[in-house]
Design a protein around this motif. Structure first.
Motif, PDB file in Angstrom:
ATOM      1  N   GLY A 118       0.805  -1.222   0.000  1.00  8.66           N
ATOM      2  CA  GLY A 118       0.000   0.000   0.000  1.00  8.66           C
ATOM      3  C   GLY A 118       0.838   1.271   0.000  1.00  8.66           C
ATOM      4  N   ARG A 155       2.936   2.415   2.193  1.00  9.75           N
ATOM      5  CA  ARG A 155       2.903   3.089   3.489  1.00  9.75           C
ATOM      6  C   ARG A 155       3.902   2.410   4.415  1.00  9.75           C
ATOM      7  NH1 ARG A 155      -1.949   5.485   4.551  1.00  9.75           N
ATOM      8  NH2 ARG A 155      -0.952   6.257   6.456  1.00  9.75           N
ATOM      9  N   SER A 174      -8.213  -6.755   6.649  1.00 12.11           N
ATOM     10  CA  SER A 174      -9.218  -5.697   6.605  1.00 12.11           C
ATOM     11  C   SER A 174      -8.789  -4.499   7.447  1.00 12.11           C
ATOM     12  CB  SER A 174     -10.561  -6.238   7.097  1.00 12.11           C
ATOM     13  OG  SER A 174     -11.539  -5.216   7.128  1.00 12.11           O
ATOM     14  N   ARG A 195      -6.133  -2.564   5.588  1.00 11.85           N
ATOM     15  CA  ARG A 195      -6.730  -1.784   4.508  1.00 11.85           C
ATOM     16  C   ARG A 195      -7.408  -0.531   5.055  1.00 11.85           C
ATOM     17  NH1 ARG A 195      -5.641   0.123   0.330  1.00 11.85           N
ATOM     18  NH2 ARG A 195      -4.646  -1.912  -0.050  1.00 11.85           N
ATOM     19  N   GLN A 196      -8.102  -0.656   6.198  1.00 12.00           N
ATOM     20  CA  GLN A 196      -8.760   0.502   6.790  1.00 12.00           C
ATOM     21  C   GLN A 196      -7.741   1.577   7.155  1.00 12.00           C
ATOM     22  OE1 GLN A 196     -10.295   0.046  10.739  1.00 12.00           O
ATOM     23  NE2 GLN A 196     -11.834   1.642  10.491  1.00 12.00           N
ATOM     24  N   ILE A 250      -4.740   2.021   5.903  1.00  8.97           N
ATOM     25  CA  ILE A 250      -4.143   2.567   4.685  1.00  8.97           C
ATOM     26  C   ILE A 250      -5.077   3.587   4.040  1.00  8.97           C
ATOM     27  CG2 ILE A 250      -3.461   1.980   2.315  1.00  8.97           C
ATOM     28  CD1 ILE A 250      -2.391  -0.695   3.479  1.00  8.97           C
ATOM     29  N   ASP A 251      -6.362   3.247   4.016  1.00 13.23           N
ATOM     30  CA  ASP A 251      -7.340   4.113   3.348  1.00 13.23           C
ATOM     31  C   ASP A 251      -7.693   5.358   4.161  1.00 13.23           C
ATOM     32  OD1 ASP A 251      -7.449   2.365   1.239  1.00 13.23           O
ATOM     33  OD2 ASP A 251      -9.303   1.371   1.883  1.00 13.23           O
ATOM     34  N   ASP A 252      -7.701   5.233   5.488  1.00 10.80           N
ATOM     35  CA  ASP A 252      -8.253   6.297   6.326  1.00 10.80           C
ATOM     36  C   ASP A 252      -7.214   7.191   6.987  1.00 10.80           C
ATOM     37  OD1 ASP A 252     -10.621   5.138   5.659  1.00 10.80           O
ATOM     38  OD2 ASP A 252     -11.099   4.360   7.642  1.00 10.80           O
ATOM     39  N   GLU A 282      -2.967   8.996   6.989  1.00 11.39           N
ATOM     40  CA  GLU A 282      -1.851   9.479   6.172  1.00 11.39           C
ATOM     41  C   GLU A 282      -0.561   9.355   6.970  1.00 11.39           C
ATOM     42  OE1 GLU A 282      -2.726  13.466   5.034  1.00 11.39           O
ATOM     43  OE2 GLU A 282      -4.366  12.921   3.674  1.00 11.39           O
TER      44      GLU A 282
END
Length: 318
Positions: free
Chosen positions: A142, A144, A167, A170-171, A173-175, A177
């Protein structure tokens, strides 16, 4: 064009990895032919001859992707059909076979390999070391970075289920910074972290009896069973003993030698301060007795786990 061969075998018990391998293979094939038809065949409902029917060229043209799941649970009809299709070859079709492991279906596996199938491994991810590597890789993919303490916090919060772990990665990574720290994990999964046996063990091994009891009661009130709490206590004490007797060396080198994650070595080294061999031995014996009690040998599992937490803290305090 695609470099995916007409035969693909995904072998191994880890379903998250197997599903990802299947999805990425299908995606690669559909990049070459967006209209490719995907046909899924399950071992439980398979009828003889289905595979040949679906794998044969379409009268209307276009390519096909046939995904066979759970070959390790298949009856002889499906195994025989896979053997036949592998030997005969495919035209305008790709056969993807998933096999979780075991001896069943070996004849089909051998036929696929003999025919030049691409083999994708989906090995079991069970140890904390493997799970740490999995989490780190999730963030690397991802693009990161996650700090070692944050990896540990995430494992403690989410625990054993790899699907939930993926999961949670992923949360984050997406939510979020920037670099993922333990504080970020705490913000998203703090309730889960506080209710785990790891926090109880940290407090007990550190000699903080009041905090260990507070966390223990919170964990029990949240529905956590005494059995895994005692298992975490045992694991943490054993890790201290193993690292304390392993000699000097870098965390990475010792982790590889002992089959642990580097952060576990660092934690065990930190926790070992204040312990000696005799008190550590008595604490381990107390955990062994509690393990017997919480698994049915005693009358009250809750009392047993509270007693062992206090015993560990007392030994640490000397």
């Amino acid at each position: 064009m695609t470099d995916v061969p007409s035969l693909v075998l995904i072998a191994g018990p880890e379903q998250v990895l197997a599903e990802r391998a299947a999805a990425s293979t299908v995606e690669a094939l559909r990049e070459a032919d967006p209209q490719a038809e995907l046909i899924r065949l399950d071992a439980a409902s398979y009828e003889a001859g289905e595979l040949q029917l679906h794998a044969s060229p379409s009268l209307f043209g276009g390519s096909k992707i046939v995904l066979v799941r759970d070959l390790d649970e298949a009856r002889e009809e499906l195994i025989a059909d896979v053997v036949d299709v592998a030997a005969a070859g495919l035209v305008d079709a790709t056969l993807i076979v998933q096999h979780k492991g075991g001896a069943r279906g070996k004849k089909a596996l051998d036929a696929l390999k003999k025919a030049g199938a691409r083999v994708i491994d989906a090995p079991a991810i069970k140890s904390d070391r493997d799970k740490s590597a999995f989490v780190t890789n999730e963030f690397r993919v991802g693009r990161r970075k996650i700090e070692p303490d944050a990896v540990r916090a995430l494992l403690e919060a989410v625990g054993k289920d790899l699907r939930e772990l993926a999961s949670a990665c992923r949360q984050l990574i997406d939510d979020t910074e920037g670099v993922i720290t333990a504080e970020v994990v705490q913000r998203y999964h703090g309730g889960k972290v506080d209710a785990t046996g790891f926090r109880v063990a940290d407090a007990a091994v550190g000699g903080n009896a009041p905090e260990a009891l507070r966390l223990l009661r919170h964990a029990l009130a949240s529905g956590l069973d005494p059995v895994p709490i005692v298992a975490v206590l045992a694991s943490q004490l054993r890790q201290i003993a193993r690292v304390a007797t392993a000699g000097r060396g870098s965390s990475a080198a010792l982790a590889k030698e002992l089959g642990m994650a580097p952060w576990q070595v660092d934690r065990a080294r930190r926790d070992a301060k204040g312990w000696d061999g005799d008190r550590l031995g008595r604490a381990i014996q107390a955990v062994a007795a509690a393990d017997f009690d919480v698994k049915g040998g005693g009358r009250d599992p809750v009392y047993a786990v509270e007693r062992v937490v206090l015993a560990i803290a007392a030994e640490r305090q000397g």
